[in-house]
Scaffold this active site. Structure first.
Site, PDB file in Angstrom:
ATOM      1  N   PRO A  47      -6.264 -24.592  52.044  1.00  0.00           N
ATOM      2  CA  PRO A  47      -7.227 -23.590  52.481  1.00  0.00           C
ATOM      3  C   PRO A  47      -6.836 -22.140  52.206  1.00  0.00           C
ATOM      4  O   PRO A  47      -7.557 -21.232  52.603  1.00  0.00           O
ATOM      5  CB  PRO A  47      -7.305 -23.829  53.987  1.00  0.00           C
ATOM      6  CG  PRO A  47      -5.944 -24.343  54.346  1.00  0.00           C
ATOM      7  CD  PRO A  47      -5.480 -25.134  53.166  1.00  0.00           C
ATOM      8  N   LYS A  87      -1.253 -19.577  51.941  1.00  0.00           N
ATOM      9  CA  LYS A  87      -0.192 -18.966  51.105  1.00  0.00           C
ATOM     10  C   LYS A  87      -0.803 -17.964  50.129  1.00  0.00           C
ATOM     11  O   LYS A  87      -0.201 -16.935  49.833  1.00  0.00           O
ATOM     12  CB  LYS A  87       0.591 -20.046  50.345  1.00  0.00           C
ATOM     13  CG  LYS A  87       1.470 -20.858  51.274  1.00  0.00           C
ATOM     14  CD  LYS A  87       2.356 -21.822  50.529  1.00  0.00           C
ATOM     15  CE  LYS A  87       2.796 -22.948  51.437  1.00  0.00           C
ATOM     16  NZ  LYS A  87       1.724 -23.919  51.738  1.00  0.00           N
ATOM     17  N   ASP A 130      -8.177 -25.725  43.087  1.00  0.00           N
ATOM     18  CA  ASP A 130      -8.145 -26.885  43.978  1.00  0.00           C
ATOM     19  C   ASP A 130      -9.269 -27.825  43.567  1.00  0.00           C
ATOM     20  O   ASP A 130     -10.301 -27.389  43.071  1.00  0.00           O
ATOM     21  CB  ASP A 130      -8.311 -26.462  45.443  1.00  0.00           C
ATOM     22  CG  ASP A 130      -7.760 -27.503  46.401  1.00  0.00           C
ATOM     23  OD1 ASP A 130      -6.683 -27.274  46.971  1.00  0.00           O
ATOM     24  OD2 ASP A 130      -8.411 -28.562  46.573  1.00  0.00           O
ATOM     25  N   ARG A 166     -13.023 -27.721  50.753  1.00  0.00           N
ATOM     26  CA  ARG A 166     -11.877 -26.903  51.179  1.00  0.00           C
ATOM     27  C   ARG A 166     -11.933 -25.533  50.504  1.00  0.00           C
ATOM     28  O   ARG A 166     -11.540 -24.525  51.080  1.00  0.00           O
ATOM     29  CB  ARG A 166     -10.562 -27.624  50.846  1.00  0.00           C
ATOM     30  CG  ARG A 166     -10.263 -28.768  51.821  1.00  0.00           C
ATOM     31  CD  ARG A 166      -9.121 -29.622  51.324  1.00  0.00           C
ATOM     32  NE  ARG A 166      -7.825 -28.977  51.380  1.00  0.00           N
ATOM     33  CZ  ARG A 166      -6.959 -29.089  52.389  1.00  0.00           C
ATOM     34  NH1 ARG A 166      -7.266 -29.823  53.441  1.00  0.00           N
ATOM     35  NH2 ARG A 166      -5.790 -28.489  52.351  1.00  0.00           N
ATOM     36  N   ASP A 202       1.666 -26.584  45.378  1.00  0.00           N
ATOM     37  CA  ASP A 202       1.759 -26.985  46.794  1.00  0.00           C
ATOM     38  C   ASP A 202       0.844 -28.202  47.002  1.00  0.00           C
ATOM     39  O   ASP A 202      -0.187 -28.114  47.663  1.00  0.00           O
ATOM     40  CB  ASP A 202       1.281 -25.790  47.653  1.00  0.00           C
ATOM     41  CG  ASP A 202       1.532 -25.981  49.129  1.00  0.00           C
ATOM     42  OD1 ASP A 202       2.443 -26.742  49.493  1.00  0.00           O
ATOM     43  OD2 ASP A 202       0.803 -25.374  49.932  1.00  0.00           O
ATOM     44  N   CYS A 231       4.931 -29.680  52.923  1.00  0.00           N
ATOM     45  CA  CYS A 231       5.261 -29.677  54.355  1.00  0.00           C
ATOM     46  C   CYS A 231       5.601 -31.101  54.763  1.00  0.00           C
ATOM     47  O   CYS A 231       5.178 -31.590  55.798  1.00  0.00           O
ATOM     48  CB  CYS A 231       4.150 -29.064  55.201  1.00  0.00           C
ATOM     49  SG  CYS A 231       2.576 -29.893  55.039  1.00  0.00           S
TER      50      CYS A 231
HETATM   51  C1  LIG Z   1      -1.104 -28.930  51.007  1.00  0.00           C
HETATM   52  S1  LIG Z   1      -2.735 -28.532  50.553  1.00  0.00           S
HETATM   53  C2  LIG Z   1      -2.516 -26.916  49.908  1.00  0.00           C
HETATM   54  C3  LIG Z   1      -2.281 -25.853  50.941  1.00  0.00           C
HETATM   55  C4  LIG Z   1      -2.432 -24.445  50.393  1.00  0.00           C
HETATM   56  N1  LIG Z   1      -1.535 -24.183  49.289  1.00  0.00           N
HETATM   57  C5  LIG Z   1      -2.198 -23.391  51.460  1.00  0.00           C
HETATM   58  O1  LIG Z   1      -1.126 -22.832  51.527  1.00  0.00           O
HETATM   59  O2  LIG Z   1      -3.121 -23.161  52.247  1.00  0.00           O
HETATM   60  C6  LIG Z   1      -2.943 -29.498  49.125  1.00  0.00           C
HETATM   61  C7  LIG Z   1      -4.217 -29.247  48.337  1.00  0.00           C
HETATM   62  O3  LIG Z   1      -4.053 -29.865  47.063  1.00  0.00           O
HETATM   63  C8  LIG Z   1      -5.346 -30.170  46.572  1.00  0.00           C
HETATM   64  N2  LIG Z   1      -5.184 -31.083  45.415  1.00  0.00           N
HETATM   65  C9  LIG Z   1      -4.711 -32.339  45.430  1.00  0.00           C
HETATM   66  N3  LIG Z   1      -4.683 -32.832  44.184  1.00  0.00           N
HETATM   67  C10 LIG Z   1      -5.127 -31.874  43.345  1.00  0.00           C
HETATM   68  C11 LIG Z   1      -5.312 -31.798  41.944  1.00  0.00           C
HETATM   69  N4  LIG Z   1      -5.042 -32.828  41.149  1.00  0.00           N
HETATM   70  N5  LIG Z   1      -5.782 -30.657  41.422  1.00  0.00           N
HETATM   71  C12 LIG Z   1      -6.076 -29.603  42.230  1.00  0.00           C
HETATM   72  N6  LIG Z   1      -5.922 -29.629  43.567  1.00  0.00           N
HETATM   73  C13 LIG Z   1      -5.453 -30.751  44.134  1.00  0.00           C
HETATM   74  C14 LIG Z   1      -6.007 -30.754  47.787  1.00  0.00           C
HETATM   75  O4  LIG Z   1      -7.400 -30.732  47.659  1.00  0.00           O
HETATM   76  C15 LIG Z   1      -5.482 -29.840  48.909  1.00  0.00           C
HETATM   77  O5  LIG Z   1      -6.399 -28.820  49.175  1.00  0.00           O
END
Ligand SMILES: C[S@@+](CC[C@H](N)C(=O)[O-])C[C@H]1O[C@@H](n2cnc3c(N)ncnc32)[C@H](O)[C@@H]1O
Length: 478
Positions: free
Chosen positions: A289, A292, A310, A315, A356, A404
């Site tokens: 979301p 960072k 993303d 989201r 991330d 995390c």
């Molecule tokens: C841990 S969260 C990220 C948190 C974010 N960096 C923050 O600090 O608020 C992981 C995110 O990775 C995205 N995601 C997962 N696989 C992905 C992909 N192949 N390409 C782009 N985004 C992806 C998910 O939709 C999710 O929103």
């Protein structure tokens, strides 16, 4: 079955279902049924009776034990095993079986020790999976009615006879979150503006001088509910509070206007490790979301560019709202899968690539152990490795890989595997980003002392990150 009471006004029937001796509860089973006026009471009661007739007590435990066996021997996921249950098993029974299985899985580490003790304590042959299920139920659940357990079998007997000893073998509970952090959004205001507002709203500030990080941690444990303190490392940016202060903070105007945001310190450590300059060019992979992203934008004073990617559209919508609220204007959001987009993103001028990815979240204080499934972690690790290998192909000057999660599989193993399997990884070196931070990896990998870990003992959530610097960007040792 017998209708013992009926309250016409409430339209509630209290019935007592009397089962034969080999049935579910071995004593009269009381049920309250709500029914509509026009439904036939008898039919409803019959349905309930049939449902319970099907639920032979031994069956429930045996089915949970057979699921554990399948997970162990066939490496199937719990979800798959649950969906393979016979169709004669009702939803109600499935729920009970799921609860039994989960209890047995989530406490596996302690249960393994208890099982060993039980197997040594009796000479009788026992089904180790049934034993695992029954220990989960009897030792890890509060208030268990003994009549609800399979009786006169060695598995139950050995647990009941050694209940106290087994309870003493439970592993200590994971620590819950002890502190929260309020980040001052320096795109909108300064620490010096926020503190008076907090004081005017009934908070007090603990201004005790901290000689060291250890004494800061100790002093934070003494904080009262509406008292706060400046963080030891981020004095201009972070205030630390007790979690119970959240409800008071979230109704303040400074919170609603995006001048402050509740954000864990661990994610700021990763941002600090980037050493962002004002006009940096950042690729923010797996951005939503956006917490960072917002912290990076604040470091860059909204001056550089952050390309945030993303794959989850919903989201991203929430992220856009958050960016608007926090006044982030240097970030452009792209919806898509990083793996697909990567070939068009290659650019050696990118200063930092933050990766991330989705993880088990096992470091999050709200993450209960039953959501942490070994098979899921295996799958996640495969995905995270692919993402990091793809990140190497972009050619950025620095890469930060963060999660995390507290699982070695999602962290150190991912870094090691991606480095071993990517030809481009030869261009990168793992660098210690925060030499003063007290926690590192406890793995045996050669890079263990250079990657950052954190957890509740340092007043953050469980967190991991690793900084990889492109070799031509390494600063020569002084
Ligand atoms: C841990 S969260 C990220 C948190 C974010 N960096 C923050 O600090 O608020 C992981 C995110 O990775 C995205 N995601 C997962 N696989 C992905 C992909 N192949 N390409 C782009 N985004 C992806 C998910 O939709 C999710 O929103």
């Amino acid at each position: 079955m017998e209708l013992t009471q009926r309250n016409e006004k409430l339209n509630l029937s209290r019935i007592t279902l009397k089962f034969p001796p080999d049935m579910v509860s071995r004593k009269p089973f009381k049920l309250q049924i709500y029914e509509s006026e026009n439904k036939n009471t008898c039919d409803n009661l019959k349905k309930v009776a049939i449902m319970h007739e099907a639920t032979n007590i031994e069956n429930k435990y045996q089915l949970a034990a057979s699921i554990l066996k399948k997970i162990d021997s066939k490496k199937l996921s719990l979800k798959k095993c649950m969906s393979d249950l016979p169709s004669s098993v009702s939803t109600w029974e499935k729920k009970a079986i799921y609860a039994l299985t989960i209890k047995a899985i989530q406490n596996k580490e302690s249960i393994d020790k208890m099982k060993k003790f039980c197997l040594e304590a009796t000479k009788e042959p026992m089904d180790q999976y049934l034993l695992q299920v029954l220990i989960g139920k009897l030792i890890f659940e509060r208030k268990v009615a003994l009549y609800s357990l399979p009786r006169d079998i060695p598995e139950t007997n050995v647990i009941v006879n050694n209940r106290r000893k087994l309870a003493s073998m439970k592993a200590p509970k994971r620590d819950a979150q002890t502190h929260i952090y309020l980040r001052i959004n320096r795109l909108k205001c300064k620490m010096s503006e926020i503190i008076p507002i907090l004081l005017a709203n009934g908070f007090t500030q603990d201004e005790t001088k901290d000689e060291s990080f250890e004494s800061f941690v100790t002093n934070c444990h003494a904080l009262k509910m509406r008292c706060f303190k400046k963080d030891f490392h981020f004095k201009k940016e972070l205030l630390v509070f007790r979690p119970k202060a959240t409800k008071y903070i979230t109704c303040l105007d400074i919170y609603l206007e995006g001048k402050v945001i509740i954000q864990d310190k661990a994610s700021l450590l990763a941002v600090k490790a980037m050493k962002l300059k004002k006009r940096a060019n950042v690729l923010d992979v797996c951005c939503a979301p956006g917490t960072k992203t917002a912290a990076m934008a604040a470091c860059m004073k909204n001056k550089g560019t952050i390309t945030s990617i993303d794959r989850d559209e919903n989201r991203l919508k929430d992220m856009q709202k958050l960016m608007d609220k926090l006044g982030v204007s240097c970030c452009s959001i792209t919806h898509g899968d990083f793996i697909d987009l990567a070939p068009n993103l290659q650019n050696p001028e990118i200063d930092v690539l933050l990766l991330d990815p989705s993880c088990s979240g096992s470091g999050r204080p709200d993450m209960s152990a039953n959501k942490i499934d070994v098979h899921r972690i295996g799958k996640l690790a495969g995905f995270q490795t692919l993402m990091l290998k793809t990140a190497f192909t972009i050619g950025a000057k620095k890469i930060i890989y963060s999660t995390c999660s507290t699982e070695t599989f999602e962290n150190e193993v991912v870094v090691k595997t991606a480095m071993d399997e990517s030809p481009e990884a030869a261009n990168y070196t793992i660098v210690d980003p925060l030499p003063d931070w007290p926690m590192r990896s406890d793995s045996n990998y050669p890079f263990a002392s250079k990657v950052i870990r954190s957890n509740e003992t340092l007043l953050t959530r469980g967190f991991f990150f690793c900084l990889l610097v492109r070799n031509d960007q390494l600063t020569p040792p002084e």
